[in-house]
Design a protein around this motif. Sequence first.
Motif, PDB file in Angstrom:
ATOM      1  N   ILE A  27       0.839  -1.204   0.000  1.00 54.90           N
ATOM      2  CA  ILE A  27       0.000   0.000   0.000  1.00 54.90           C
ATOM      3  C   ILE A  27       0.871   1.250   0.000  1.00 54.90           C
ATOM      4  N   ILE A  28       1.933   1.258   0.790  1.00 49.44           N
ATOM      5  CA  ILE A  28       2.826   2.412   0.849  1.00 49.44           C
ATOM      6  C   ILE A  28       3.532   2.610  -0.494  1.00 49.44           C
ATOM      7  N   LEU A  29       4.028   1.523  -1.077  1.00 48.39           N
ATOM      8  CA  LEU A  29       4.698   1.624  -2.380  1.00 48.39           C
ATOM      9  C   LEU A  29       3.726   2.075  -3.468  1.00 48.39           C
ATOM     10  N   GLY A  30       2.494   1.604  -3.420  1.00 51.17           N
ATOM     11  CA  GLY A  30       1.481   2.031  -4.381  1.00 51.17           C
ATOM     12  C   GLY A  30       1.172   3.509  -4.247  1.00 51.17           C
ATOM     13  N   ALA A  31       1.090   4.012  -3.015  1.00 52.69           N
ATOM     14  CA  ALA A  31       0.826   5.431  -2.799  1.00 52.69           C
ATOM     15  C   ALA A  31       1.987   6.277  -3.313  1.00 52.69           C
ATOM     16  N   VAL A  32       3.222   5.851  -3.088  1.00 55.63           N
ATOM     17  CA  VAL A  32       4.388   6.584  -3.576  1.00 55.63           C
ATOM     18  C   VAL A  32       4.401   6.599  -5.101  1.00 55.63           C
ATOM     19  N   TYR A  33       4.067   5.477  -5.715  1.00 52.64           N
ATOM     20  CA  TYR A  33       4.035   5.404  -7.177  1.00 52.64           C
ATOM     21  C   TYR A  33       2.961   6.326  -7.746  1.00 52.64           C
ATOM     22  N   LEU A  35       1.684   9.012  -6.371  1.00 47.16           N
ATOM     23  CA  LEU A  35       2.078  10.410  -6.166  1.00 47.16           C
ATOM     24  C   LEU A  35       3.170  10.833  -7.140  1.00 47.16           C
ATOM     25  N   SER A  36       4.033   9.903  -7.533  1.00 47.98           N
ATOM     26  CA  SER A  36       5.088  10.252  -8.481  1.00 47.98           C
ATOM     27  C   SER A  36       4.525  10.434  -9.889  1.00 47.98           C
ATOM     28  N   GLU A  37       3.390   9.808 -10.186  1.00 47.23           N
ATOM     29  CA  GLU A  37       2.787   9.929 -11.511  1.00 47.23           C
ATOM     30  C   GLU A  37       2.027  11.254 -11.682  1.00 47.23           C
ATOM     31  N   ILE A  38       1.646  11.903 -10.601  1.00 48.42           N
ATOM     32  CA  ILE A  38       0.912  13.166 -10.682  1.00 48.42           C
ATOM     33  C   ILE A  38       1.893  14.268 -11.061  1.00 48.42           C
ATOM     34  N   ASP A  39       1.490  15.062 -12.057  1.00 44.95           N
ATOM     35  CA  ASP A  39       2.344  16.146 -12.519  1.00 44.95           C
ATOM     36  C   ASP A  39       1.894  17.440 -11.846  1.00 44.95           C
ATOM     37  N   PHE A  40       2.576  17.811 -10.766  1.00 46.70           N
ATOM     38  CA  PHE A  40       2.242  19.039 -10.059  1.00 46.70           C
ATOM     39  C   PHE A  40       2.814  20.229 -10.825  1.00 46.70           C
ATOM     40  N   PRO A  41       2.029  21.296 -10.994  1.00 43.17           N
ATOM     41  CA  PRO A  41       2.533  22.457 -11.729  1.00 43.17           C
ATOM     42  C   PRO A  41       3.602  23.202 -10.929  1.00 43.17           C
ATOM     43  N   SER A  42       4.612  23.673 -11.628  1.00 46.05           N
ATOM     44  CA  SER A  42       5.653  24.445 -10.957  1.00 46.05           C
ATOM     45  C   SER A  42       5.212  25.900 -10.884  1.00 46.05           C
ATOM     46  N   PRO A  43       5.692  26.623  -9.895  1.00 45.20           N
ATOM     47  CA  PRO A  43       5.302  28.037  -9.795  1.00 45.20           C
ATOM     48  C   PRO A  43       5.828  28.831 -10.987  1.00 45.20           C
ATOM     49  N   LYS A  44       4.990  29.723 -11.530  1.00 42.28           N
ATOM     50  CA  LYS A  44       5.366  30.496 -12.704  1.00 42.28           C
ATOM     51  C   LYS A  44       6.014  31.822 -12.338  1.00 42.28           C
TER      52      LYS A  44
END
Length: 60
Positions: A27-33, A35-44
Amino acid sequence: MLLQKKTRSANFNIVSILIKLSIVILIILGAVYLLSEIDFPSPKKTIEKIIPNENFKIVK
């Protein structure tokens, strides 16, 4: 004389702990994976902070 019946064996306890531990790790490894797939926008907007010269100290 009373007879006692063992309801649990030592192997069952170890196996159940290992199964629960592996489920938690998956479950922990799945959550980390995920979260790594989500592309968070960088500040402009660039952040610039002007530091006055009087705050600097000379270190020798």
